[in-house]
Design an enzyme around this catalytic site. Structure first.
Site, PDB file in Angstrom:
ATOM      1  N   PHE A   1      -8.608   1.415   5.665  1.00  0.00           N
ATOM      2  CA  PHE A   1      -9.896   1.147   6.326  1.00  0.00           C
ATOM      3  C   PHE A   1     -10.328  -0.310   6.222  1.00  0.00           C
ATOM      4  O   PHE A   1     -11.151  -0.777   7.013  1.00  0.00           O
ATOM      5  CB  PHE A   1     -10.992   2.045   5.725  1.00  0.00           C
ATOM      6  CG  PHE A   1     -11.500   1.583   4.379  1.00  0.00           C
ATOM      7  CD1 PHE A   1     -12.457   0.565   4.298  1.00  0.00           C
ATOM      8  CD2 PHE A   1     -11.028   2.139   3.197  1.00  0.00           C
ATOM      9  CE1 PHE A   1     -12.923   0.135   3.058  1.00  0.00           C
ATOM     10  CE2 PHE A   1     -11.485   1.706   1.964  1.00  0.00           C
ATOM     11  CZ  PHE A   1     -12.438   0.695   1.902  1.00  0.00           C
TER      12      PHE A   1
ATOM     13  N   LYS B   1      -1.320   5.150  13.312  1.00  0.00           N
ATOM     14  CA  LYS B   1      -2.400   6.039  12.853  1.00  0.00           C
ATOM     15  C   LYS B   1      -3.333   5.182  11.993  1.00  0.00           C
ATOM     16  O   LYS B   1      -3.070   4.913  10.835  1.00  0.00           O
ATOM     17  CB  LYS B   1      -1.855   7.222  12.033  1.00  0.00           C
ATOM     18  CG  LYS B   1      -2.831   8.363  12.032  1.00  0.00           C
ATOM     19  CD  LYS B   1      -3.431   8.848  10.754  1.00  0.00           C
ATOM     20  CE  LYS B   1      -3.772   8.102   9.577  1.00  0.00           C
ATOM     21  NZ  LYS B   1      -5.221   7.831   9.384  1.00  0.00           N
TER      22      LYS B   1
ATOM     23  N   GLU C   1      -9.068   6.767   9.417  1.00  0.00           N
ATOM     24  CA  GLU C   1     -10.014   7.672  10.083  1.00  0.00           C
ATOM     25  C   GLU C   1     -11.457   7.213   9.845  1.00  0.00           C
ATOM     26  O   GLU C   1     -12.388   7.792  10.401  1.00  0.00           O
ATOM     27  CB  GLU C   1      -9.806   9.117   9.589  1.00  0.00           C
ATOM     28  CG  GLU C   1     -10.103   9.378   8.121  1.00  0.00           C
ATOM     29  CD  GLU C   1      -8.954   9.013   7.173  1.00  0.00           C
ATOM     30  OE1 GLU C   1      -8.184   8.089   7.480  1.00  0.00           O
ATOM     31  OE2 GLU C   1      -8.861   9.649   6.105  1.00  0.00           O
TER      32      GLU C   1
ATOM     33  N   SER D   1      -3.616   2.835  -0.481  1.00  0.00           N
ATOM     34  CA  SER D   1      -3.708   2.911  -1.942  1.00  0.00           C
ATOM     35  C   SER D   1      -2.345   3.263  -2.553  1.00  0.00           C
ATOM     36  O   SER D   1      -1.482   3.847  -1.886  1.00  0.00           O
ATOM     37  CB  SER D   1      -4.750   3.956  -2.332  1.00  0.00           C
ATOM     38  OG  SER D   1      -4.365   5.208  -1.810  1.00  0.00           O
TER      39      SER D   1
ATOM     40  N   CYS E   1      -7.453  -5.976  -0.583  1.00  0.00           N
ATOM     41  CA  CYS E   1      -6.336  -5.829  -1.518  1.00  0.00           C
ATOM     42  C   CYS E   1      -6.052  -7.150  -2.219  1.00  0.00           C
ATOM     43  O   CYS E   1      -5.395  -7.186  -3.237  1.00  0.00           O
ATOM     44  CB  CYS E   1      -5.089  -5.366  -0.786  1.00  0.00           C
ATOM     45  SG  CYS E   1      -4.514  -6.595   0.378  1.00  0.00           S
TER      46      CYS E   1
ATOM     47  N   GLU F   1      -7.747   0.120 -10.020  1.00  0.00           N
ATOM     48  CA  GLU F   1      -8.342  -0.594  -8.884  1.00  0.00           C
ATOM     49  C   GLU F   1      -9.681   0.060  -8.548  1.00  0.00           C
ATOM     50  O   GLU F   1      -9.742   1.268  -8.307  1.00  0.00           O
ATOM     51  CB  GLU F   1      -7.405  -0.504  -7.673  1.00  0.00           C
ATOM     52  CG  GLU F   1      -7.943  -1.240  -6.466  1.00  0.00           C
ATOM     53  CD  GLU F   1      -7.040  -1.103  -5.235  1.00  0.00           C
ATOM     54  OE1 GLU F   1      -6.582   0.022  -4.957  1.00  0.00           O
ATOM     55  OE2 GLU F   1      -6.799  -2.122  -4.568  1.00  0.00           O
TER      56      GLU F   1
HETATM   57  P1  NAD Z   1      -5.870   5.231   1.531  1.00  0.00           P
HETATM   58  O1  NAD Z   1      -4.595   5.220   0.794  1.00  0.00           O
HETATM   59  O2  NAD Z   1      -6.920   6.210   1.151  1.00  0.00           O
HETATM   60  O3  NAD Z   1      -5.598   5.459   3.103  1.00  0.00           O
HETATM   61  C1  NAD Z   1      -4.663   4.692   3.800  1.00  0.00           C
HETATM   62  C2  NAD Z   1      -4.105   5.514   4.961  1.00  0.00           C
HETATM   63  O4  NAD Z   1      -3.424   6.650   4.422  1.00  0.00           O
HETATM   64  C3  NAD Z   1      -5.196   6.046   5.888  1.00  0.00           C
HETATM   65  O5  NAD Z   1      -4.741   5.924   7.216  1.00  0.00           O
HETATM   66  C4  NAD Z   1      -5.342   7.510   5.478  1.00  0.00           C
HETATM   67  O6  NAD Z   1      -5.681   8.352   6.544  1.00  0.00           O
HETATM   68  C5  NAD Z   1      -3.977   7.870   4.940  1.00  0.00           C
HETATM   69  N1  NAD Z   1      -4.025   8.819   3.819  1.00  0.00           N
HETATM   70  C6  NAD Z   1      -5.022   8.942   2.893  1.00  0.00           C
HETATM   71  N2  NAD Z   1      -4.697   9.896   2.003  1.00  0.00           N
HETATM   72  C7  NAD Z   1      -3.489  10.384   2.356  1.00  0.00           C
HETATM   73  C8  NAD Z   1      -2.631  11.378   1.804  1.00  0.00           C
HETATM   74  N3  NAD Z   1      -2.956  12.071   0.712  1.00  0.00           N
HETATM   75  N4  NAD Z   1      -1.448  11.621   2.423  1.00  0.00           N
HETATM   76  C9  NAD Z   1      -1.099  10.930   3.519  1.00  0.00           C
HETATM   77  N5  NAD Z   1      -1.880   9.971   4.072  1.00  0.00           N
HETATM   78  C10 NAD Z   1      -3.054   9.700   3.509  1.00  0.00           C
HETATM   79  O7  NAD Z   1      -6.457   3.720   1.470  1.00  0.00           O
HETATM   80  P2  NAD Z   1      -7.845   3.208   2.000  1.00  0.00           P
HETATM   81  O8  NAD Z   1      -8.927   3.712   1.108  1.00  0.00           O
HETATM   82  O9  NAD Z   1      -7.961   3.413   3.456  1.00  0.00           O
HETATM   83  O10 NAD Z   1      -7.642   1.633   1.785  1.00  0.00           O
HETATM   84  C11 NAD Z   1      -7.847   1.001   0.550  1.00  0.00           C
HETATM   85  C12 NAD Z   1      -6.557   0.839  -0.218  1.00  0.00           C
HETATM   86  O11 NAD Z   1      -5.607   0.114   0.556  1.00  0.00           O
HETATM   87  C13 NAD Z   1      -6.738   0.025  -1.488  1.00  0.00           C
HETATM   88  O12 NAD Z   1      -5.991   0.618  -2.507  1.00  0.00           O
HETATM   89  C14 NAD Z   1      -6.183  -1.340  -1.136  1.00  0.00           C
HETATM   90  O13 NAD Z   1      -5.717  -2.102  -2.223  1.00  0.00           O
HETATM   91  C15 NAD Z   1      -5.065  -0.944  -0.225  1.00  0.00           C
HETATM   92  N6  NAD Z   1      -4.661  -2.055   0.629  1.00  0.00           N
HETATM   93  C16 NAD Z   1      -3.494  -2.663   0.332  1.00  0.00           C
HETATM   94  C17 NAD Z   1      -3.080  -3.746   1.083  1.00  0.00           C
HETATM   95  C18 NAD Z   1      -1.793  -4.436   0.756  1.00  0.00           C
HETATM   96  O14 NAD Z   1      -1.351  -5.225   1.571  1.00  0.00           O
HETATM   97  N7  NAD Z   1      -1.165  -4.175  -0.366  1.00  0.00           N
HETATM   98  C19 NAD Z   1      -3.862  -4.185   2.160  1.00  0.00           C
HETATM   99  C20 NAD Z   1      -5.036  -3.507   2.451  1.00  0.00           C
HETATM  100  C21 NAD Z   1      -5.438  -2.438   1.673  1.00  0.00           C
END
Ligand code: NAD
Length: 498
Positions: free
Chosen positions: A149, A173, A176, A226, A281, A382
């Site tokens: 997000f 994708k 959401e 994450s 991140c 985090e």
């Molecule tokens: P998230 O992991 O909750 O969601 C990321 C994506 O995965 C979304 O599209 C979501 O719909 C999907 N998702 C969520 N739970 C899932 C599951 N159990 N199974 C399959 N798919 C699932 O992350 P977020 O809250 O949207 O974003 C924040 C996180 O992203 C932080 O941990 C941040 O550090 C990380 N991030 C990392 C980078 C990087 O380059 N390393 C860049 C941006 C964000």
């Protein structure tokens, strides 16, 4: 109520799924739209479209692809304001920050325009007598991307422009929580002349992600999010035979040495810790301060954090907007509770900022903990909010050891005026992206982005030449054009070229 649909075969398409998700304006707390939590049936339509489009697109000339990508870049620039407002509306970050993140995405499109240069392959004449050998990079097929997000435009743009320029079709994708940017990015690709089906956007949560992971026709899987989810998708995509790159979470340390310029360092760290409400991140979430300057540095941080203006991101006066959802805010508040109960010193309490209680949006103020120990949850995990912790160390060696021993290895910064420390640090630190006197060391699009340790799964960074390698596979051709009159004979031994 506005409903956001899938984008399949160049049009908005409704979903077969019953479940719906809510999209909030985080600055008001109100629901502004809903979207389908798509399922395997929806995905099948996107895969059919991407599959039908693949043959023609993979054979399209590099010149045509480049022209489309150039037009896309121009359209992105013309639509900068709309895209920036969409980021602000659904994510909440301030407009200047939203504009900066969009610019970093557009830079990947700039890079993508030059990809033909990287698809040239290699050629060796006369590797044997009358034998030449060359290789070429070919597209892989349908590629998929799942994004977080916190950067609703930039992170998708780390993926699809590269994949598409390499001749693949792509299914995105997006998160959401803020999917509208992705829809606008897709509409603009069509306007730029991209054939229908080459770029599709589907919505949903775990159910849709699992459908993508299980789909046999999808050949590559790019993920940013994450760490627990990165780990999960990496193992599932690998089991299913997909090429996978999965970038995870972070706990970025900034090590401040006594010889650093205190004023410049504090300004940089405040921006990196509280910008985007800490939802980056590459946010700095740990300050590692050498004892001798720790008191002075903490005072500077406090005065600068207190001067920040918190409020809706579309008001120019504000430096920091809300968190993404009420649920996420609750999670961050729980970490503050944890820090207090583990006896870290709460120097600034974001919970007591007036905006946290007066405004219905998901706001809180900047939070600062001091005297944090390495076994505390607020140090180990985090938080992904405006919470900065200070760990005090006796010297450089103890500081670098902290960064090296942490589970995450996304980004790290060292603040110093001594080249010898900087050089030693760059050489020894176990982290993927390093800043020297730079708090957010995000590499430009012609490098690549990726951390180490639990901040990445898979062996490929994202974008840059690493992206081109990820979205292509090598074909090596050995050729011989004998004179038809040349004598030949049967030989069953392993061919050796002479
Ligand atoms: P998230 O992991 O909750 O969601 C990321 C994506 O995965 C979304 O599209 C979501 O719909 C999907 N998702 C969520 N739970 C899932 C599951 N159990 N199974 C399959 N798919 C699932 O992350 P977020 O809250 O949207 O974003 C924040 C996180 O992203 C932080 O941990 C941040 O550090 C990380 N991030 C990392 C980078 C990087 O380059 N390393 C860049 C941006 C964000």
């Amino acid at each position: 109520m506005k409903t956001i649909n899938h984008w399949i075969h160049g049009t908005h398409q409704s979903s077969a799924a019953d479940r719906r998700g809510k999209i909030f304006n985080p600055a008001t707390g109100q629901v502004i739209a809903e979207l389908p939590m798509g399922n395997a049936e929806d995905l099948e339509k996107a895969v059919n479209s991407a599959s039908n489009a693949f043959l023609a697109w993979s054979k399209s000339s590099l010149t045509k692809r480049t022209q489309i990508m150039f037009r896309y870049k121009q359209l992105l620039e013309e639509n900068r304001k709309i895209l920036t407002q969409l980021i602000n509306l659904e994510h909440g970050k301030v407009l200047s920050d939203a504009a900066g993140s969009l610019q970093r995405g557009i830079e990947v499109v700039d890079f993508a325009c030059g990809i033909p240069h990287l698809l040239k392959g290699e050629f060796s004449e006369q590797v044997g007598t009358g034998v030449d050998c060359y290789n070429t990079r070919q597209p892989i097929g349908i590629c998929a991307g799942v994004t977080p997000f916190n950067f609703p435009a930039m992170v998708p743009m780390w993926m699809f422009p590269i994949a598409i320029m390499c001749g693949n079709t792509f299914i995105l994708k997006p998160s959401e929580k803020d999917p509208s940017c992705a829809m606008k990015l897709a509409e603009l690709m069509k306007e730029a002349g991209l054939p229908d089906g080459v770029f599709n956007v589907v919505h949903g949560d775990k159910e849709m992600v699992d459908a993508i992971l299980d789909h046999r026709e999808i050949k590559t899987f790019s993920f940013v999010g994450s760490t627990p989810v990165a780990q999960y998708v990496h193992s599932k995509a690998s089991e299913n035979g997909k090429r996978v790159q999965a970038l995870g979470g972070a706990k970025n340390h900034a090590i401040v040495l006594p010889d650093a310029d205190m004023e410049q360092t504090a300004n940089a760290i405040i921006g990196a810790a509280y910008g985007s409400a800490g939802e980056r991140c590459m946010a700095i979430s740990v300050v590692v301060a050498v004892d001798s300057i720790a008191d002075q540095f903490r005072d500077l941080l406090v005065s600068k954090a207190n001067a920040l203006s918190i409020g809706p991101g579309d008001e120019d006066k504000n430096d920091m907007g809300p968190l993404i959802t009420a649920e996420h805010k609750q999670k961050v508040l729980q970490y503050i509770e944890d820090g207090v109960s583990s006896n870290a010193e709460l120097v600034l309490d974001g919970r007591s900022h007036p905006i946290a209680s007066e405004n219905p949006g998901f706001f809180m103020g900047p939070t600062l903990f001091d005297h944090v120990k390495t076994d505390m949850k607020i140090y180990l995990e985090e938080i992904f909010g405006p919470v900065l912790v200070i760990v005090r160390v006796k010297d450089f060696e103890e500081g670098i050891a902290l960064a090296n021993n942490h589970q995450f290895g996304n980004g790290v910064a060292l603040f110093t005026s001594k080249g010898s420390y900087a050089r030693e640090f760059v050489n020894r630190v176990q982290v993927g992206m390093v800043g020297i006197n730079i708090a957010i060391p995000v590499p430009l699009s012609f490098y690549s982005f990726g951390g180490w340790k639990d901040s990445i799964y898979g062996d490929s960074n994202i974008y840059g030449e690493e992206g081109v390698r990820f979205y292509t596979r090598i074909k090596t051709v050995t050729t011989r054009w004998p004179d038809i009159k040349e004598e030949s004979k049967i030989d069953l031994s392993m061919p050796v070229i002479e």
